[in-house]
Design an enzyme around this catalytic site. Structure first.
Site, PDB file in Angstrom:
ATOM      1  N   HIS A 187      -3.719  79.362 -60.331  1.00 26.82           N
ATOM      2  CA  HIS A 187      -4.127  80.521 -61.485  1.00 26.82           C
ATOM      3  C   HIS A 187      -4.156  80.104 -62.878  1.00 26.82           C
ATOM      4  O   HIS A 187      -5.022  80.436 -63.743  1.00 26.82           O
ATOM      5  CB  HIS A 187      -3.163  81.772 -61.441  1.00 26.82           C
ATOM      6  CG  HIS A 187      -3.863  82.789 -60.077  1.00 26.82           C
ATOM      7  ND1 HIS A 187      -2.980  82.332 -58.952  1.00 26.82           N
ATOM      8  CD2 HIS A 187      -4.843  83.189 -59.647  1.00 26.82           C
ATOM      9  CE1 HIS A 187      -3.629  83.157 -58.064  1.00 26.82           C
ATOM     10  NE2 HIS A 187      -4.694  83.712 -58.630  1.00 26.82           N
ATOM     11  N   GLU A 429      -8.718  87.173 -47.193  1.00 32.10           N
ATOM     12  CA  GLU A 429      -8.471  85.917 -47.957  1.00 32.10           C
ATOM     13  C   GLU A 429      -7.139  85.604 -46.963  1.00 32.10           C
ATOM     14  O   GLU A 429      -6.526  84.377 -47.529  1.00 32.10           O
ATOM     15  CB  GLU A 429      -7.939  86.042 -49.358  1.00 32.10           C
ATOM     16  CG  GLU A 429      -7.039  87.339 -49.659  1.00 32.10           C
ATOM     17  CD  GLU A 429      -6.433  87.631 -51.040  1.00 32.10           C
ATOM     18  OE1 GLU A 429      -6.922  86.462 -51.983  1.00 32.10           O
ATOM     19  OE2 GLU A 429      -6.097  88.326 -51.460  1.00 32.10           O
ATOM     20  N   ASP A 453      -7.342  81.558 -51.396  1.00 37.14           N
ATOM     21  CA  ASP A 453      -6.151  81.857 -50.374  1.00 37.14           C
ATOM     22  C   ASP A 453      -6.595  81.560 -49.189  1.00 37.14           C
ATOM     23  O   ASP A 453      -6.026  80.947 -48.162  1.00 37.14           O
ATOM     24  CB  ASP A 453      -5.659  83.471 -50.671  1.00 37.14           C
ATOM     25  CG  ASP A 453      -4.667  83.254 -51.827  1.00 37.14           C
ATOM     26  OD1 ASP A 453      -3.884  82.431 -51.926  1.00 37.14           O
ATOM     27  OD2 ASP A 453      -4.923  84.217 -52.724  1.00 37.14           O
ATOM     28  N   CYS A 500     -15.405  85.943 -54.032  1.00 35.22           N
ATOM     29  CA  CYS A 500     -14.759  85.953 -55.449  1.00 35.22           C
ATOM     30  C   CYS A 500     -14.005  84.892 -55.744  1.00 35.22           C
ATOM     31  O   CYS A 500     -13.268  84.782 -56.639  1.00 35.22           O
ATOM     32  CB  CYS A 500     -14.131  87.360 -55.856  1.00 35.22           C
ATOM     33  SG  CYS A 500     -12.956  87.592 -54.927  1.00 35.22           S
TER      34      CYS A 500
HETATM   35  C1  PEP Z   1      -9.029  84.248 -54.025  1.00 30.44           C
HETATM   36  O1  PEP Z   1      -7.585  84.114 -53.313  1.00 30.44           O
HETATM   37  O2  PEP Z   1      -9.664  83.546 -53.714  1.00 30.44           O
HETATM   38  C2  PEP Z   1      -9.008  85.133 -55.210  1.00 30.44           C
HETATM   39  C3  PEP Z   1     -10.096  85.268 -55.566  1.00 30.44           C
HETATM   40  O3  PEP Z   1      -7.726  85.669 -55.506  1.00 30.44           O
HETATM   41  P1  PEP Z   1      -6.701  84.824 -56.372  1.00 30.44           P
HETATM   42  O4  PEP Z   1      -7.335  83.548 -56.783  1.00 30.44           O
HETATM   43  O5  PEP Z   1      -6.535  85.639 -57.583  1.00 30.44           O
HETATM   44  O6  PEP Z   1      -5.666  84.797 -55.392  1.00 30.44           O
HETATM   45 MG    MG Z   2      -6.153  85.710 -53.744  1.00 31.78          MG
END
Ligand code: PEP
Ligand code: MG
Length: 568
Positions: A187, A429, A453, A500
Site C-alpha cells: 500500500h 480477491e 490480493d 481495481c
Molecule cells: C486489491 O487487492 O487488488 C485491491 C484493490 O485492494 P487493496 O490493494 O487495497 O488490498
Molecule cells: Mg485487496
C-alpha cells in the site's frame, strides 16, 4: 547504482532525509560535572516542551480542541517526577551523562508498565517512553527528524514506511522516496503512485549506505537509485526527468477524449482513491467515476475511531463532487499492511491471512454498522455503491448483507433518508471467492477484481516482501484462468465486472484484459491516460485473438515472447 523495485514512476533528484529507525543506542558515559549535565537535561526538557506547545497549536487549528487535548497529556508527562526527578537523581548519584540516565529511567518505566496486566496502563507506559525519546532526541542533537517539520524538498530514505507515513507526505515536501523493504503492490507503493511521488522500494540495505544530506537520484521507472551521482549522471537524469514531464503533458491531451476502442467499444475508466482530497486529480485525469474508495485511510494516524458524522462528511464530499459519476465505497479493509491503533490488536504472525477487512468488520459489527450508516446517509447526496473487501465465500457475504439490512431497517425506523436501490458488490480477491464466483454473483449487484490480493493469495507471494517480488506474476496462467472465470460468471449473470487492482493500471496487459472481456478498469487517477491511449489504439477483435493465443500457452516465457512481438 542500487537496484530495487520500481514502485512509482518518475525521476526525483535531491537530498536525502534519512528517516531512521527509532532506536537510539546510548553508550554509558561517565561525567565529572553533574551540574552541567543536569542543566543540559533541563534545557532538553524545555526544548521538548516548546516543541509540544507548537504542535499543540497546530493540532488546535487543524483538528480542533478534542484532539489537541492529547498534547496536554504529553505536557503533563514532561513535568512528571517519574522522568524528570529520577533522571536528575541518577545523573547526580551515578555521575553518568544525561542521555544515559534518561535512557535508563525510560527503560525502567517501560518495564514497570509492561508488567501491569492492563492494556490501558501498558499504553500509558508507551506514552511516557515516547515523550522520553523526544527529550533524548534533543540531548543527542537529533531534533527535527519528523516528516511534518521538513523545511526544504527532500527524498525520504527509510527502512520501512507505513501507509500512514506515506499519507503524511501528502502535505510535506517529499519529492521521492526509497525504502529497504516493500513490494510493488504494497500500500505504500500504491500511495506513492497516487501522490505522483517517484519511489523505489525493496532496496534491502540502502539505509546503511547513505547519510543525511547525500545527493540521490530516484528512478521510479527502472527501480534504481543512484547515490552521490557525478555531474554527468545528474545532467542525464535531469534530461530524463524533462522527457518524463513532457510525456505526462502529452498524455494530458487525452483527458477529455473518450476511452473507446477503434471498433467502437466504450470502456469505463474510473479511479481508486484513498482520501477525498484526491478528487481534484481524479477529475483532472478524466476519470468517469470512482471504482474504489479505500476508506480505511480515514482510520490512520489517529487513536480514536472516526465517528459516523466524520465518515458521513467524507463520503458526502466525494459523492457530491463526483456527480454525475458514481462512487464505489469499499468498506473498511484494515489489517495486512494497513495497521491502525484503534482495535488494539496484538500483532499477527501472518497479518495478510489474519483478521483483515470484512473479517474484522464481522467481528466488530458496531464499527461496521457505523460505517454502513454513514455510507447510506451519504447515498442521498450522489451515486454511491457499497463494496465488501476480502469476501471468501457466500456465508461472509450473507452476514455482511444481513448487517446492512439491519442498518437500513434502523434508518427507515428513524425516517432517515438513503438510496433504497444502492448497489452492493463484492471484491473478488481471494482464490476461494474466484472459485465460487458463480454463487457470489447471484447475491451481488457487481464484482470488482482485486488483483493485488488475488495474485498474492493464488501464487502464495507476499505482496510486501521484496524477496519474492520476482514471483509476483500477474500473467501466470492460473491468474488468467481465474480472471476469465470471474468475467464469464459476471456475463452469465448479467452483472458487471470491474478490476481495481494494480493490474488494471498496467498498460502492457490492457489488451489481454480487454480480450478476456473486462470493460471497467479502476486505478490511480494518474494512470488513466496511459490506459486510455492503449484502448484508443486497438480493436476488440484483436484483443480477443491475443487473449485466446495467450491462454493457450503454458509457460511464462512463451507468453512474454508473444507480448513482445505484439509491441513491435
Ligand atoms: C486489491 O487487492 O487488488 C485491491 C484493490 O485492494 P487493496 O490493494 O487495497 O488490498
Ligand atoms: Mg485487496
Amino acid at each position: 547504482m542500487h537496484k530495487g523495485i520500481a514502485a512509482s514512476s518518475g525521476i526525483a533528484i535531491g537530498c536525502v532525509f534519512l528517516l531512521e529507525e527509532d532506536d537510539f543506542i546510548v553508550q554509558k558515559r561517565e561525567i565529572i560535572d553533574e551540574k552541567f549535565e543536569i542543566s543540559r537535561f533541563r534545557s532538553a526538557l524545555n526544548k521538548t516542551k516548546q516543541e509540544m506547545i507548537q504542535t499543540k497549536k497546530k493540532a488546535l487549528q487543524r483538528l480542533g480542541k478534542k484532539h489537541a487535548r492529547l498534547f496536554d497529556a504529553y505536557l503533563l508527562i514532561l513535568d512528571d517526577t517519574m522522568l524528570r526527578q529520577d533522571t536528575i537523581e541518577m545523573i547526580a548519584k551515578n555521575k553518568v551523562s544525561a542521555e544515559y540516565a534518561l535512557q535508563q529511567v525510560m527503560e525502567k518505566v517501560l518495564l514497570f508498565f509492561k508488567e501491569i496486566d492492563d492494556e490501558y496502563f501498558k499504553e500509558r507506559g508507551q506514552d511516557i517512553y515516547n515523550v522520553g525519546r523526544k527529550v533524548l532526541r534533543h540531548l543527542l542533537g537529533r531534533e527535527k527528524k519528523v516528516l511534518s517539520q521538513l523545511e526544504s524538498q527532500v527524498i525520504v530514505v527509510a527502512h520501512n514506511l507505513t501507509p500512514s507515513d506515506t499519507i503524511a507526505m501528502r502535505e510535506e515536501k517529499v519529492i521521492g522516496f526509497a525504502t529497504d523493504i516493500g513490494g510493488k503492490t504494497s500500500h505504500v507503493a500504491i500511495m506513492a503512485h497516487s501522490l505522483e511521488i517517484p519511489a523505489v522500494v525493496g532496496l534491502k540495505d540502502i539505509t546503511k549506505k547513505i547519510k543525511n544530506g547525500d545527493m540521490i537520484i530516484i528512478d521510479g521507472d527502472q527501480g534504481i537509485v543512484i547515490l552521490n551521482p557525478d555531474p554527468v549522471t545528474i545532467e542525464n537524469y535531469y534530461r530524463k526527468q524533462q522527457i518524463f514531464i513532457a510525456e505526462e503533458k502529452d498524455l494530458e491531451k487525452l483527458k477529455d477524449l473518450p476511452a473507446i476502442t477503434l471498433d467502437g467499444q466504450e470502456i469505463n475508466l474510473v479511479a481508486n482513491i484513498e482520501v477525498p482530497e484526491e478528487i481534484k486529480s481524479v477529475l483532472f485525469h478524466g476519470a468517469n467515476g470512482i471504482g474504489l474508495y479505500r476508506t480505511e485511510y480515514l482510520y490512520m494516524n489517529r487513536k480514536d475511531f472516526p465517528t459516523e458524522e466524520e465518515q458521513y462528511e467524507s463520503y458526502k464530499v466525494v459523492a457530491k463532487n463526483m456527480l454525475p459519476y458514481s462512487v464505489t465505497i469499499r468498506t473498511l479493509d484494515l489489517g495486512g499492511d494497513k495497521v491502525t491503533q484503534q482495535f488494539k490488536l496484538a500483532p499477527e504472525r501472518n497479518p495478510f491471512l489474519g483478521l483483515r477487512a470484512i473479517r474484522l468488520c464481522l467481528k466488530y459489527p458496531d464499527i461496521f454498522k457505523t460505517q454502513l450508516r454513514a455510507i447510506l446517509r451519504a447515498s442521498t447526496e450522489g451515486k454511491l455503491k457499497i463494496m465488501y473487501p476480502m469476501i471468501s465465500g457466500i456465508e461472509e457475504l450473507r452476514q455482511a448483507n444481513m448487517i446492512l439490512e439491519e442498518v437500513k431497517k434502523d434508518l427507515r425506523g428513524k425516517r432517515i433518508d438513503f438510496d433504497n436501490e444502492i448497489e452492493v458488490g463484492v471484491m473478488i480477491e481471494v482464490p476461494s471467492a474466484a472459485l465460487v464466483v458463480d454463487v457470489l454473483v447471484q447475491e451481488s449487484d457487481f464484482l470488482s477484481i482485486g488483483t493485488n490480493d488475488l495474485i498474492q493469495y493464488s501464487l502464495a507471494v507476499d505482496r510486501v516482501n521484496e524477496n519474492v517480488t520476482n514471483l509476483y506474476n500477474p500473467l501466470h496462467l492460473s491468474i488468467l484462468r481465474l480472471l476469465k472465470r470471474i468475467v464469464q460468471a459476471g456475463e452469465k449473470a448479467g452483472k458487471w465486472v470491474a478490476m481495481c487492482g494494480e493490474m488494471a493500471a498496467d498498460p502492457s496487459v490492457t489488451t489481454i484484459l480487454l480480450g478476456l472481456g473486462l470493460r471497467e478498469f479502476s486505478m490511480s487517477a494518474v494512470s488513466i491516460p496511459k490506459i486510455k491511449r492503449v484502448i484508443r489504439s486497438i480493436k476488440i477483435k484483436e484483443t480477443k485473438q491475443l487473449a485466446d493465443e495467450i491462454m493457450g500457452l503454458s509457460d511464462n516465457c512463451q507468453i512474454k515472447k508473444v507480448l513482445r512481438k505484439k509491441e513491435v
